[in-house]
Design an enzyme around this catalytic site. Structure first.
Site, PDB file in Angstrom:
ATOM      1  CG  HIS A  70       4.134  -2.822  -0.854  1.00 50.40           C
ATOM      2  ND1 HIS A  70       3.389  -3.193  -1.950  1.00 50.40           N
ATOM      3  CD2 HIS A  70       3.818  -3.722   0.122  1.00 50.40           C
ATOM      4  CE1 HIS A  70       2.655  -4.247  -1.654  1.00 50.40           C
ATOM      5  NE2 HIS A  70       2.898  -4.593  -0.396  1.00 50.40           N
ATOM      6  CD  GLU A  71       5.682  -4.045   3.693  1.00 48.78           C
ATOM      7  OE1 GLU A  71       4.889  -4.017   4.655  1.00 48.78           O
ATOM      8  OE2 GLU A  71       5.674  -4.948   2.836  1.00 48.78           O
ATOM      9  CG  HIS A  96       0.656  -2.753   3.617  1.00 46.03           C
ATOM     10  ND1 HIS A  96      -0.501  -2.971   2.898  1.00 46.03           N
ATOM     11  CD2 HIS A  96       1.620  -3.520   3.028  1.00 46.03           C
ATOM     12  CE1 HIS A  96      -0.256  -3.828   1.918  1.00 46.03           C
ATOM     13  NE2 HIS A  96       1.023  -4.167   1.975  1.00 46.03           N
TER      14      HIS A  96
END
Length: 218
Positions: A24-25, A28
């Protein structure tokens, strides 16, 4: 309290949570980097190394507390947010929206990948692969699917600083986007209130069901 069950759930959930938050990170930061912002890269966050993404409270303390409080029935966590400077983007608003969307999208991709592994690689060899390998692997993959789907759905709640709020701020007309910016300082409190009162389920669970319909196509 069933400590054996809690310990078993920790073993199952720990890798699932780490996989979910790392991708997820990383998503980003990777999208931000591709759009011209190298803040995440300079901060050492464009990596699959979970140590770089672990948040003491969100990745360790909170999931452990949830397991204890729910007797091993529920677990959730989050990582340190990846630093992004939207002013390095050619279009800060749309760039930030794309960065925000990348996290939940990555979680959905991970869930799809795990689904494919179970359906197309493991299940055809059920009975061939030794049970002591097959059974725990399937359990961990299923936990990874569930946690990634819930993390994606939760983050799409349209309240900043969650990803859904960031996406909304990027696509709404400027005056409404500026209104949401004024809400953002109170966003975390609003989300906590929604969790306590159960309002998050109104948005999250229909989206979770929708994502599982997508997974059923694979």
């Amino acid at each position: 309290m069933d400590f054996t069950g809690i310990f078993r759930q920790i073993i199952i959930s720990a890798p699932a949570i780490l996989i979910a938050i790392v991708f997820h990170e990383l998503a980003h930061g990777w999208v931000a980097y591709k759009l011209g912002d190298n803040t995440a890269k300079l901060s050492g966050r464009l990596t699959l190394n979970p140590v770089s993404h672990i948040d003491l409270f969100g990745t360790i303390i909170m999931p452990f507390m949830l397991l204890i409080l729910t007797n091993g029935q529920w677990v959730f966590g989050y990582a340190k947010p990846v630093p992004v400077n939207p002013y390095n983007f050619k279009n800060p608003r749309s760039g930030m929206a794309l960065c925000a969307a990348a996290g939940p999208f990555a979680n959905l991709v991970v869930a799809i990948f795990c689904t494919i592994i179970i359906k197309w690689i493991l299940l055809p060899f059920m009975g061939v692969i030794p049970g002591f390998i097959f059974d725990p692997l399937v359990v961990i993959l299923k936990a990874t699917i569930m946690i990634n789907i819930i993390l994606a759905a939760f983050n799409l709640i349209p309240i900043p600083p969650l990803d859904g709020g960031r996406i909304l701020m990027g696509v709404l007309p400027l005056k409404y986007s500026q209104l949401m910016e004024k809400i953002e300082p109170f966003g975390s409190l609003i989300v906590i209130f929604m969790i306590i009162t159960g309002l998050t389920s109104v948005f999250v669970w229909p989206l979770v069901k929708f994502f599982f319909k997508i997974l059923s196509l694979f």
